[in-house]
Design a protein around this motif. Structure first.
Motif, mmCIF file in Angstrom:
data_model
loop_
_atom_site.group_PDB
_atom_site.id
_atom_site.type_symbol
_atom_site.label_atom_id
_atom_site.label_comp_id
_atom_site.label_asym_id
_atom_site.label_seq_id
_atom_site.Cartn_x
_atom_site.Cartn_y
_atom_site.Cartn_z
ATOM 1 N N ARG A 19 64.889 3.147 10.392
ATOM 2 C CA ARG A 19 64.182 4.419 10.278
ATOM 3 C C ARG A 19 65.112 5.505 9.749
ATOM 4 N NH1 ARG A 19 58.830 5.836 9.789
ATOM 5 N NH2 ARG A 19 58.614 8.052 10.282
ATOM 6 N N ILE A 20 66.357 5.521 10.209
ATOM 7 C CA ILE A 20 67.330 6.492 9.721
ATOM 8 C C ILE A 20 67.575 6.281 8.229
ATOM 9 C CG2 ILE A 20 69.766 7.186 9.833
ATOM 10 C CD1 ILE A 20 69.645 6.626 12.855
ATOM 11 N N TYR A 21 67.666 5.018 7.834
ATOM 12 C CA TYR A 21 67.841 4.701 6.416
ATOM 13 C C TYR A 21 66.654 5.226 5.606
ATOM 14 C CZ TYR A 21 67.716 1.918 2.135
ATOM 15 O OH TYR A 21 67.634 1.516 0.820
ATOM 16 N N GLN A 22 65.445 5.030 6.128
ATOM 17 C CA GLN A 22 64.252 5.512 5.437
ATOM 18 C C GLN A 22 64.294 7.029 5.257
ATOM 19 O OE1 GLN A 22 61.054 3.843 7.943
ATOM 20 N NE2 GLN A 22 60.327 2.777 6.121
ATOM 21 N N VAL A 23 64.713 7.731 6.313
ATOM 22 C CA VAL A 23 64.775 9.188 6.236
ATOM 23 C C VAL A 23 65.794 9.629 5.189
ATOM 24 C CG1 VAL A 23 65.364 11.291 7.491
ATOM 25 C CG2 VAL A 23 64.032 9.502 8.626
ATOM 26 N N LEU A 24 66.962 9.020 5.223
ATOM 27 C CA LEU A 24 68.034 9.411 4.297
ATOM 28 C C LEU A 24 67.677 9.128 2.850
ATOM 29 C CD1 LEU A 24 71.159 8.196 6.317
ATOM 30 C CD2 LEU A 24 70.298 10.534 6.088
ATOM 31 N N GLU A 25 66.869 8.097 2.627
ATOM 32 C CA GLU A 25 66.516 7.709 1.261
ATOM 33 C C GLU A 25 65.139 8.227 0.826
ATOM 34 O OE1 GLU A 25 68.555 6.127 -0.864
ATOM 35 O OE2 GLU A 25 70.068 6.344 0.723
ATOM 36 N N ARG A 26 64.471 8.954 1.698
ATOM 37 C CA ARG A 26 63.110 9.406 1.384
ATOM 38 C C ARG A 26 63.132 10.405 0.227
ATOM 39 N NH1 ARG A 26 60.762 11.024 6.633
ATOM 40 N NH2 ARG A 26 60.373 8.789 6.840
ATOM 41 N N PRO A 27 62.351 10.171 -0.823
ATOM 42 C CA PRO A 27 62.348 11.099 -1.964
ATOM 43 C C PRO A 27 61.687 12.424 -1.612
ATOM 44 C CG PRO A 27 60.655 9.415 -2.238
ATOM 45 C CD PRO A 27 61.458 9.018 -1.029
ATOM 46 N N LEU A 28 62.234 13.493 -2.143
ATOM 47 C CA LEU A 28 61.676 14.826 -1.983
ATOM 48 C C LEU A 28 61.556 15.477 -3.357
ATOM 49 C CD1 LEU A 28 63.603 16.311 1.101
ATOM 50 C CD2 LEU A 28 61.274 15.438 1.050
ATOM 51 N N PRO A 29 60.728 16.504 -3.490
ATOM 52 C CA PRO A 29 60.641 17.220 -4.765
ATOM 53 C C PRO A 29 62.009 17.744 -5.197
ATOM 54 C CG PRO A 29 58.840 17.853 -3.323
ATOM 55 C CD PRO A 29 59.763 17.012 -2.493
ATOM 56 N N ASP A 30 62.249 17.770 -6.476
ATOM 57 C CA ASP A 30 63.567 18.139 -7.007
ATOM 58 C C ASP A 30 63.964 19.585 -6.711
ATOM 59 O OD1 ASP A 30 63.875 15.597 -8.065
ATOM 60 O OD2 ASP A 30 63.057 16.147 -10.028
ATOM 61 N N ASP A 31 62.966 20.456 -6.538
ATOM 62 C CA ASP A 31 63.295 21.878 -6.444
ATOM 63 C C ASP A 31 63.507 22.382 -5.018
ATOM 64 O OD1 ASP A 31 60.643 21.508 -5.801
ATOM 65 O OD2 ASP A 31 59.952 23.384 -6.694
ATOM 66 N N VAL A 32 63.328 21.541 -3.993
ATOM 67 C CA VAL A 32 63.495 22.033 -2.625
ATOM 68 C C VAL A 32 64.972 22.236 -2.315
ATOM 69 C CG1 VAL A 32 61.386 20.956 -1.800
ATOM 70 C CG2 VAL A 32 63.539 19.714 -1.616
ATOM 71 N N GLU A 33 65.243 23.207 -1.454
ATOM 72 C CA GLU A 33 66.614 23.499 -1.056
ATOM 73 C C GLU A 33 67.039 22.614 0.112
ATOM 74 O OE1 GLU A 33 66.559 28.255 -2.191
ATOM 75 O OE2 GLU A 33 66.438 27.626 -0.102
ATOM 76 N N ASN A 34 68.301 22.289 0.137
ATOM 77 C CA ASN A 34 68.911 21.529 1.225
ATOM 78 C C ASN A 34 68.048 20.330 1.656
ATOM 79 O OD1 ASN A 34 70.581 20.725 3.290
ATOM 80 N ND2 ASN A 34 70.707 22.738 4.258
ATOM 81 N N PRO A 35 67.824 19.395 0.742
ATOM 82 C CA PRO A 35 66.940 18.259 1.061
ATOM 83 C C PRO A 35 67.420 17.419 2.239
ATOM 84 C CG PRO A 35 68.156 17.884 -0.991
ATOM 85 C CD PRO A 35 68.360 19.320 -0.629
ATOM 86 N N SER A 36 68.722 17.357 2.475
ATOM 87 C CA SER A 36 69.216 16.539 3.589
ATOM 88 C C SER A 36 68.708 17.061 4.927
ATOM 89 C CB SER A 36 70.752 16.499 3.582
ATOM 90 O OG SER A 36 71.297 17.799 3.713
ATOM 91 N N GLN A 37 68.645 18.388 5.085
ATOM 92 C CA GLN A 37 68.116 18.953 6.329
ATOM 93 C C GLN A 37 66.591 18.935 6.349
ATOM 94 O OE1 GLN A 37 69.867 22.794 7.150
ATOM 95 N NE2 GLN A 37 71.713 21.875 7.969
ATOM 96 N N LEU A 38 65.974 19.184 5.205
ATOM 97 C CA LEU A 38 64.516 19.197 5.147
ATOM 98 C C LEU A 38 63.940 17.818 5.489
ATOM 99 C CD1 LEU A 38 61.904 20.663 4.632
ATOM 100 C CD2 LEU A 38 62.207 20.283 2.172
ATOM 101 N N ARG A 39 64.645 16.756 5.118
ATOM 102 C CA ARG A 39 64.187 15.403 5.465
ATOM 103 C C ARG A 39 64.051 15.238 6.985
ATOM 104 N NH1 ARG A 39 67.640 13.908 1.002
ATOM 105 N NH2 ARG A 39 66.385 12.911 -0.642
ATOM 106 N N TRP A 40 64.993 15.813 7.729
ATOM 107 C CA TRP A 40 64.945 15.660 9.183
ATOM 108 C C TRP A 40 63.874 16.547 9.811
ATOM 109 C CZ3 TRP A 40 66.596 11.531 11.281
ATOM 110 C CH2 TRP A 40 67.660 10.825 10.705
ATOM 111 N N ILE A 41 63.640 17.718 9.238
ATOM 112 C CA ILE A 41 62.539 18.558 9.711
ATOM 113 C C ILE A 41 61.215 17.840 9.474
ATOM 114 C CG2 ILE A 41 61.285 20.715 9.290
ATOM 115 C CD1 ILE A 41 63.981 22.025 8.694
ATOM 116 N N ASP A 42 61.084 17.245 8.294
ATOM 117 C CA ASP A 42 59.882 16.489 7.974
ATOM 118 C C ASP A 42 59.733 15.271 8.890
ATOM 119 O OD1 ASP A 42 57.590 15.783 6.270
ATOM 120 O OD2 ASP A 42 58.854 14.135 5.573
ATOM 121 N N GLU A 43 60.847 14.627 9.207
ATOM 122 C CA GLU A 43 60.798 13.462 10.090
ATOM 123 C C GLU A 43 60.339 13.847 11.490
ATOM 124 O OE1 GLU A 43 61.285 9.503 11.555
ATOM 125 O OE2 GLU A 43 60.827 10.420 9.625
ATOM 126 N N LEU A 44 60.821 14.955 12.010
ATOM 127 C CA LEU A 44 60.376 15.426 13.328
ATOM 128 C C LEU A 44 58.869 15.661 13.334
ATOM 129 C CD1 LEU A 44 63.248 17.941 14.204
ATOM 130 C CD2 LEU A 44 62.825 15.713 15.285
#
Length: 422
Positions: A19-44
């Motif tokens: 699951r952690i691997y999925q979060v880290l590799e989950r694609p996000l839109p190119d224009d969002v800021e700080n995608p590494s943190q946004l992935r975890w907010i989205d995961e929560l």
């Protein structure tokens, strides 16, 4: 037995690791800021979605008071895991009761000692009329008070499903009336009372502003939820699976049904997802409100899609929902005559199911002569303003949105600065 226990732990560790691997590799839109943190907010948010859906599948509504208390704590931690923010150290926080409704006041230190009246913002928190509280918004509201130099009156209104519509609206209206009627006693400026809110709180602010239009100086609507008639707007189409833990149609619909006390009605969520939940007559009467070609300026470039036309109606669903669709206390966007509504400051963002209704409503207000300031943030997500000034989550667009609001307030109501020097 030990082998079985070890095997179970190994499987659980593997699931968590995957699951952690999925979060880290989950694609996000190119224009969002700080995608590494946004992935975890989205995961929560995704985890919360799964828990809520699973609970209801077995006949348990998770929005009980104990669960709400835990969610409040968790939400507070997400907004600021360090518990403290030096920028807001000068804020005096106090509990009070206005109009028989509990509130929390946030007073900047520079205003606390003033003998002259102070500007005030009555704030209604978000959370789909179901989750969160004035207390869980402690950190963002301290920042808002510190930056704007307004006294913030945060309303701890009753929430669904324990208290369905119109409980939240009634509480917010009661507090606003109390502030207006007792402005002199409370040392508030009667000419500078603002109502504000985000998400469902934006819905409440817009509804209260309509009712109190002669007494309110401005409404601040942050990603407001404004209507349930047509859920085929471009943003409802666009946001199916971009950031589903942050914003998605099913979650928004669930919140609306909680508020209407219809969350237990079988099939209603699917009917609303398919946009067959309201009568053809209402779609015809109000279709101009949802004309994306007319109501969403092309230069904003928010979507290549357009609002879906009405195709059919599920009459059993429409029979129960139609009365909410046109009640401006519930769906403020449905007000027919927008003349005289208080001036409005809108904050919208691209990655938000609610994006387009804010733009459409703002366009109608402008058209009727209401002064409107509209700030749209293409790289931002629903709820982004709450992270302004955060000591942990870093989204520059959040600080930009708050700073632009502050600049507007200082410019529009220039004597606020004068208050600060007195």
């Amino acid at each position: 037995m030990r082998l079985l226990f070890s095997a179970i732990l190994t499987v659980l560790a593997a699931v968590v690791a995957y699951r952690i691997y999925q979060v880290l590799e989950r694609p996000l839109p190119d224009d969002v800021e700080n995608p590494s943190q946004l992935r975890w907010i989205d995961e929560l948010g995704r985890i919360a979605n799964i828990l809520e859906t699973s609970s209801k599948a077995i006949g348990f509504n998770p929005a009980t008071k104990p669960v709400k208390s835990l969610v409040d704590i968790g939400f507070s931690l997400v907004l600021n895991p360090t518990f403290w923010r030096k920028a807001a150290d000068n804020i005096k926080v106090a509990n009070a009761v206005y109009g028989n409704v509990p509130v929390i006041t946030f007073t900047p230190g520079e205003l606390a000692s003033l003998t002259s009246p102070r500007p005030v913002m009555v704030y209604f928190h978000g959370g789909g009329w179901t989750w969160f509280s004035a207390g869980s918004y402690n950190v963002p509201l301290r920042t808002l008070a510190s930056k704007t130099q307004f006294v913030i009156v945060a309303v701890d209104y009753r929430t669904a499903p324990q208290a369905a519509f119109p409980a939240a609206y009634d509480d917010c209206l009661a507090v606003t009336k109390h502030v207006v009627d007792n402005a002199k006693k409370l040392n508030y400026r009667s000419d500078l009372i603002i109502v504000a809110g985000d998400g469902s709180g934006g819905n409440l602010a817009a509804s209260v502003a309509i009712e109190m239009k002669e007494k309110i100086a401005m409404q601040l609507l942050i990603s407001p939820a404004l209507q349930i008639l047509n859920l085929g707007t471009p943003s409802y189409q666009d946001m199916n699976d971009v950031l589903p833990g942050v914003t998605n149609p099913r979650r928004e619909i669930t919140h609306w049904l909680n508020y209407a006390n219809l969350d237990q009605e079988p099939g209603f969520i699917d009917d609303m997802l398919n946009n067959v939940h309201a009568s053809k007559h209402l779609h015809e009467v109000y279709k101009d409100f949802f004309d994306s070609k007319k109501r969403i300026p092309a230069h904003m470039n928010v979507s290549e899609r357009h609002t879906l036309p009405h195709v059919r109606t599920k009459f059993g669903t429409a029979y129960k929902l139609d009365k909410f669709v046109t009640d401006v206390r519930f769906s403020p966007m449905m007000i027919r005559n927008t003349k005289g509504i208080p001036n409005a400051y809108f904050i919208s963002c691209h990655y938000d199911v609610l994006r387009d209704e804010a733009i459409m409503y703002g366009h109608r207000l402008l058209e009727s002569g209401v002064k409107v300031k509209f700030r749209h943030y293409p790289s931002a997500f629903h709820g982004f303003v709450l992270f302004a000034g955060s000591s942990f989550w870093k989204f520059p667009v959040s600080d930009k949105a708050l700073n632009e609001l502050v600049d507007f307030l200082q410019f529009q109501y220039f004597n606020v600065r004068k208050d600060r020097r007195e």
